[in-house]
Design an enzyme around this catalytic site. Structure first.
Site, mmCIF file in Angstrom:
data_model
loop_
_atom_site.group_PDB
_atom_site.id
_atom_site.type_symbol
_atom_site.label_atom_id
_atom_site.label_comp_id
_atom_site.label_asym_id
_atom_site.label_seq_id
_atom_site.Cartn_x
_atom_site.Cartn_y
_atom_site.Cartn_z
ATOM 1 N N THR A 52 0.838 -1.213 0.000
ATOM 2 C CA THR A 52 0.000 0.000 0.000
ATOM 3 C C THR A 52 0.868 1.257 0.000
ATOM 4 O O THR A 52 0.704 2.139 -0.852
ATOM 5 C CB THR A 52 -0.904 -0.012 1.259
ATOM 6 O OG1 THR A 52 -1.620 -1.236 1.278
ATOM 7 C CG2 THR A 52 -1.873 1.146 1.257
ATOM 8 N N LYS A 98 5.967 1.922 12.564
ATOM 9 C CA LYS A 98 5.750 2.331 13.971
ATOM 10 C C LYS A 98 6.146 1.234 14.953
ATOM 11 O O LYS A 98 6.586 1.516 16.059
ATOM 12 C CB LYS A 98 4.303 2.729 14.208
ATOM 13 C CG LYS A 98 3.361 1.587 13.951
ATOM 14 C CD LYS A 98 1.937 2.021 13.785
ATOM 15 C CE LYS A 98 1.193 0.965 13.013
ATOM 16 N NZ LYS A 98 0.923 1.274 11.638
ATOM 17 N N GLU A 131 8.475 10.117 9.751
ATOM 18 C CA GLU A 131 7.244 10.917 9.825
ATOM 19 C C GLU A 131 5.994 10.066 9.582
ATOM 20 O O GLU A 131 4.945 10.279 10.206
ATOM 21 C CB GLU A 131 7.311 12.046 8.784
ATOM 22 C CG GLU A 131 6.163 13.013 8.809
ATOM 23 C CD GLU A 131 6.091 13.818 10.097
ATOM 24 O OE1 GLU A 131 6.940 14.676 10.309
ATOM 25 O OE2 GLU A 131 5.163 13.571 10.894
ATOM 26 N N GLY A 191 -11.237 -2.484 3.566
ATOM 27 C CA GLY A 191 -9.767 -2.558 3.570
ATOM 28 C C GLY A 191 -9.119 -1.697 4.635
ATOM 29 O O GLY A 191 -7.898 -1.531 4.640
ATOM 30 N N ASP A 247 -2.173 -0.436 18.246
ATOM 31 C CA ASP A 247 -1.635 0.462 17.213
ATOM 32 C C ASP A 247 -1.537 1.897 17.757
ATOM 33 O O ASP A 247 -0.501 2.552 17.623
ATOM 34 C CB ASP A 247 -2.563 0.405 15.989
ATOM 35 C CG ASP A 247 -2.133 1.338 14.878
ATOM 36 O OD1 ASP A 247 -1.164 1.011 14.185
ATOM 37 O OD2 ASP A 247 -2.762 2.407 14.718
ATOM 38 N N LYS A 253 1.878 4.323 18.587
ATOM 39 C CA LYS A 253 2.027 5.678 18.042
ATOM 40 C C LYS A 253 2.164 6.694 19.173
ATOM 41 O O LYS A 253 2.950 7.645 19.090
ATOM 42 C CB LYS A 253 0.822 6.016 17.151
ATOM 43 C CG LYS A 253 0.797 5.184 15.869
ATOM 44 C CD LYS A 253 -0.539 5.335 15.162
ATOM 45 C CE LYS A 253 -0.584 4.574 13.851
ATOM 46 N NZ LYS A 253 -1.937 4.513 13.292
ATOM 47 N N GLY A 288 -3.458 5.220 4.484
ATOM 48 C CA GLY A 288 -3.779 5.219 3.060
ATOM 49 C C GLY A 288 -2.517 5.402 2.235
ATOM 50 O O GLY A 288 -1.514 5.934 2.712
HETATM 51 P P1 NAP Z 1 1.691 -3.989 2.822
HETATM 52 O O1 NAP Z 1 0.663 -3.444 1.908
HETATM 53 O O2 NAP Z 1 1.447 -5.290 3.478
HETATM 54 O O3 NAP Z 1 3.054 -4.086 1.974
HETATM 55 C C1 NAP Z 1 4.205 -4.694 2.488
HETATM 56 C C2 NAP Z 1 5.200 -4.857 1.361
HETATM 57 O O4 NAP Z 1 6.406 -5.356 1.888
HETATM 58 C C3 NAP Z 1 4.747 -5.819 0.263
HETATM 59 O O5 NAP Z 1 5.150 -5.324 -0.973
HETATM 60 C C4 NAP Z 1 5.505 -7.116 0.597
HETATM 61 O O6 NAP Z 1 5.839 -7.863 -0.557
HETATM 62 C C5 NAP Z 1 6.767 -6.562 1.222
HETATM 63 N N1 NAP Z 1 7.317 -7.444 2.245
HETATM 64 C C6 NAP Z 1 6.778 -7.760 3.452
HETATM 65 N N2 NAP Z 1 7.592 -8.589 4.122
HETATM 66 C C7 NAP Z 1 8.658 -8.809 3.333
HETATM 67 C C8 NAP Z 1 9.829 -9.573 3.470
HETATM 68 N N3 NAP Z 1 10.083 -10.302 4.558
HETATM 69 N N4 NAP Z 1 10.727 -9.555 2.454
HETATM 70 C C9 NAP Z 1 10.490 -8.835 1.340
HETATM 71 N N5 NAP Z 1 9.391 -8.078 1.157
HETATM 72 C C10 NAP Z 1 8.486 -8.073 2.140
HETATM 73 O O7 NAP Z 1 2.028 -2.950 3.985
HETATM 74 P P2 NAP Z 1 1.723 -1.383 3.995
HETATM 75 O O8 NAP Z 1 0.303 -1.175 4.374
HETATM 76 O O9 NAP Z 1 2.241 -0.754 2.765
HETATM 77 O O10 NAP Z 1 2.582 -0.920 5.280
HETATM 78 C C11 NAP Z 1 3.966 -0.787 5.206
HETATM 79 C C12 NAP Z 1 4.454 -0.083 6.462
HETATM 80 O O11 NAP Z 1 3.899 1.213 6.527
HETATM 81 C C13 NAP Z 1 4.088 -0.766 7.783
HETATM 82 O O12 NAP Z 1 5.129 -0.574 8.700
HETATM 83 C C14 NAP Z 1 2.853 -0.001 8.234
HETATM 84 O O13 NAP Z 1 2.651 -0.026 9.635
HETATM 85 C C15 NAP Z 1 3.221 1.392 7.777
HETATM 86 N N6 NAP Z 1 2.076 2.276 7.565
HETATM 87 C C16 NAP Z 1 1.077 1.865 6.746
HETATM 88 C C17 NAP Z 1 0.007 2.724 6.533
HETATM 89 C C18 NAP Z 1 -1.117 2.330 5.608
HETATM 90 O O14 NAP Z 1 -2.026 3.123 5.421
HETATM 91 N N7 NAP Z 1 -1.073 1.167 4.996
HETATM 92 C C19 NAP Z 1 -0.029 3.976 7.148
HETATM 93 C C20 NAP Z 1 1.027 4.361 7.963
HETATM 94 C C21 NAP Z 1 2.091 3.492 8.165
HETATM 95 P P3 NAP Z 1 4.690 -8.513 -1.488
HETATM 96 O O15 NAP Z 1 3.997 -7.350 -2.122
HETATM 97 O O16 NAP Z 1 5.414 -9.338 -2.487
HETATM 98 O O17 NAP Z 1 3.817 -9.301 -0.569
HETATM 99 N N1 HSE Z 2 -4.076 0.610 11.094
HETATM 100 C C1 HSE Z 2 -3.752 2.005 11.156
HETATM 101 C C2 HSE Z 2 -5.012 2.815 11.400
HETATM 102 C C3 HSE Z 2 -3.121 2.529 9.881
HETATM 103 O O1 HSE Z 2 -6.127 2.304 11.268
HETATM 104 O O2 HSE Z 2 -4.886 3.985 11.739
HETATM 105 C C4 HSE Z 2 -1.640 2.408 9.858
HETATM 106 O O3 HSE Z 2 -1.029 3.192 10.845
#
Ligand code: NAP
Ligand code: HSE
Length: 447
Positions: free
Chosen positions: A31, A123, A147, A205, A219, A223, A320
């Site tokens: 994402t 985080k 950030e 989602g 979570d 934070k 997002g």
């Molecule tokens: P995600 O959609 O699950 O994506 C994770 C990515 O990392 C995928 O591309 C996955 O590969 C790859 N990956 C995971 N484990 C791996 C490993 N062991 N070796 C190689 N590649 C690996 O996660 P996300 O939602 O983008 O979140 C990423 C980070 O941002 C997290 O720390 C989350 O807490 C933080 N974050 C997310 C959001 C949000 O809105 N989603 C907001 C703030 C912070 P594949 O694609 O091949 O599976």
């Molecule tokens: N799961 C978190 C939330 C998003 O719902 O705020 C990633 O920090």
């Protein structure tokens, strides 16, 4: 309206000053990673002009290179080998957006120790292992930026570290989890129950298949630990945060709150009192006129109370793809600037050791909902238990539920946690009390 194209042409150099690109390796293309790639592509011109450098995306590490992606990345850039990023000396900046603690932590430490700047949205790593991460950054003379780890696109980390650094922060109160805020908003607006709202959040989602990290407040606690460490310049860990999730919230509580002019929020509060810092995440009723009560759906907000700035509120999208990428790319640009200036950004800012306080010694108004037998003397028994525990009742509302059952909603005056806990234990022991259905705090009066 001004002609912005003409204006830009007038003030912008004709070309990007340095032809030497900065190479960036990406760990993760989910994402957030996809949002980073998209933002770097869509705003490339503005981003590169602002930093005065070209940004070249290097290897992208994923788990499964054959997975369908929402962004176009050449197949030969995708790899499962983290060494392609971490061991390549031409990669100057590592963007870690893979999530989880292991192996993300090890990759971050390795990158920093070898002198690469790291930008992370993780985080879990920063909250639990921040100290090791900063030590590795110092050892490698490298920068680490995070950030995006708190409140997605809201620029709160740098605001606390830099812009508000001259303040003594008294309190932070935030809505730091978008999923639970969405769930509570749906319960308030549509009158649905918790399970229905969680299912809807999963369908859209927002919530994970296992939504416990959001629903149980983990979570938000992580934070809050990060924000408090920066705001009070002392390291706090998730285990220092008192935590209650929204699992016990019913739409009846939300409806009763509404009648009293309150909105129920999962609040994350960090307060500096004389003896130390108290950190807590729990549902709390917020007066409807307070700015935090107007934060709906998946939005996040952080309300900061400082001695110089007064009250300041930061509001925006806490998660997002593009909102989070906004924070990641901002950090990436700052990393490029530090590389170019040959300097180093702010490292760990924890210069004090302030005790983390438990909830003992804290006091709040409480909202309590009881399911009781409807017969003479029950109210007197309940008042007796509360009175003996030293809990002063502010209001009582009784409504019949079925033939011989009633619902009692009590609001207390401000009462110490220990007294309230004693009162609740006493109420649970009463034969006439069938269930203590809810006990939630009301947000501090001076919030
Ligand atoms: P995600 O959609 O699950 O994506 C994770 C990515 O990392 C995928 O591309 C996955 O590969 C790859 N990956 C995971 N484990 C791996 C490993 N062991 N070796 C190689 N590649 C690996 O996660 P996300 O939602 O983008 O979140 C990423 C980070 O941002 C997290 O720390 C989350 O807490 C933080 N974050 C997310 C959001 C949000 O809105 N989603 C907001 C703030 C912070 P594949 O694609 O091949 O599976
Ligand atoms: N799961 C978190 C939330 C998003 O719902 O705020 C990633 O920090």
């Amino acid at each position: 309206m001004q002609d912005m194209t003409a204006l830009r042409a007038a003030v912008t150099p004709a070309s990007v000053p340095s032809p030497e690109p900065v190479r960036v390796g990406l760990l993760g293309l989910g994402t957030v990673g996809s949002g980073v790639v998209r933002l770097l592509a869509e705003n490339r011109d503005a981003i590169e002009r602002r930093v005065g450098r070209r940004i070249e995306l290097g290897p992208v590490v994923v788990r499964d290179p054959n997975r369908a992606r929402s962004v176009q990345v050449p197949r030969d850039m995708l790899t499962t080998d983290a060494g392609a990023v971490l061991d390549d000396p031409s990669v100057r900046i590592v963007v870690e957006v893979m999530g989880g603690v292991h192996p993300a932590l090890e990759y971050i430490l390795r990158a920093l120790r070898s002198g690469k700047a790291v930008v992370t949205a993780n985080k879990d790593v920063i909250a639990e292992h921040g100290q090791r991460v900063f030590a590795a950054a110092d050892a490698g003379g490298a920068d680490v930026f995070f950030e995006a780890a708190v409140a997605g696109g809201i620029p709160i980390i740098r605001s606390l570290k830099e812009s508000l650094a001259g303040n003594r922060i008294r309190r932070l109160a935030g809505i730091l989890n978008g999923t639970t805020n969405y769930i509570l908003t749906r319960m308030e607006r549509e009158g649905v129950n918790l399970d229905q709202a969680v299912a809807e959040a999963q369908r859209l989602g927002y919530a994970e298949a296992d939504p416990s990290a959001d629903v149980e407040g983990w979570d938000a606690a992580r934070k809050l630990a990060i924000l408090a460490s920066i705001a009070f310049s002392s390291r706090f860990l998730p285990r220092h945060v008192y935590r209650e999730g929204i699992g016990a919230v019913s739409h009846r509580d939300i409806a009763h709150g509404e009648r009293m002019g309150w909105s129920l929020k999962l609040l994350a509060i960090a307060e500096h009192v004389e003896e130390g810092v108290r950190l807590r995440v729990h549902p709390a009723f917020v007066p409807r006129q307070h700015p935090l009560a107007s934060v709906h759906d998946t939005f996040n907000a952080i309300y900061v109370q400082g001695d110089a700035v007064g009250d300041a509120m930061f509001y925006g999208r806490g998660a997002g793809s593009l909102p989070t990428a906004s924070a990641v790319v901002g950090d990436l640009m700052e990393a490029v600037r530090f590389i170019d200036r040959g300097g180093k950004g702010l490292s760990c800012t924890c210069v004090y050791r302030i005790p983390a306080l438990s909830m003992a010694g804290s006091a709040s108004r409480f909202y309590v909902r009881l399911e009781v037998k409807d017969r003479p003397g029950v109210l007197a028994q309940i008042a007796g238990v509360l009175g003996r525990a030293g809990v002063n009742i502010e209001s009582v509302l009784q409504s019949p539920v079925g033939e011989d059952q009633a619902e009692l909603v009590l609001v207390t005056h401000r009462v110490a946690e220990e007294r309230m806990a004693r009162a609740l234990r006493g109420l649970r022991r009463l034969e006439s009390v069938e269930r203590v259905a809810a006990a939630f705090r009301v947000a501090p009066e001076d919030l």
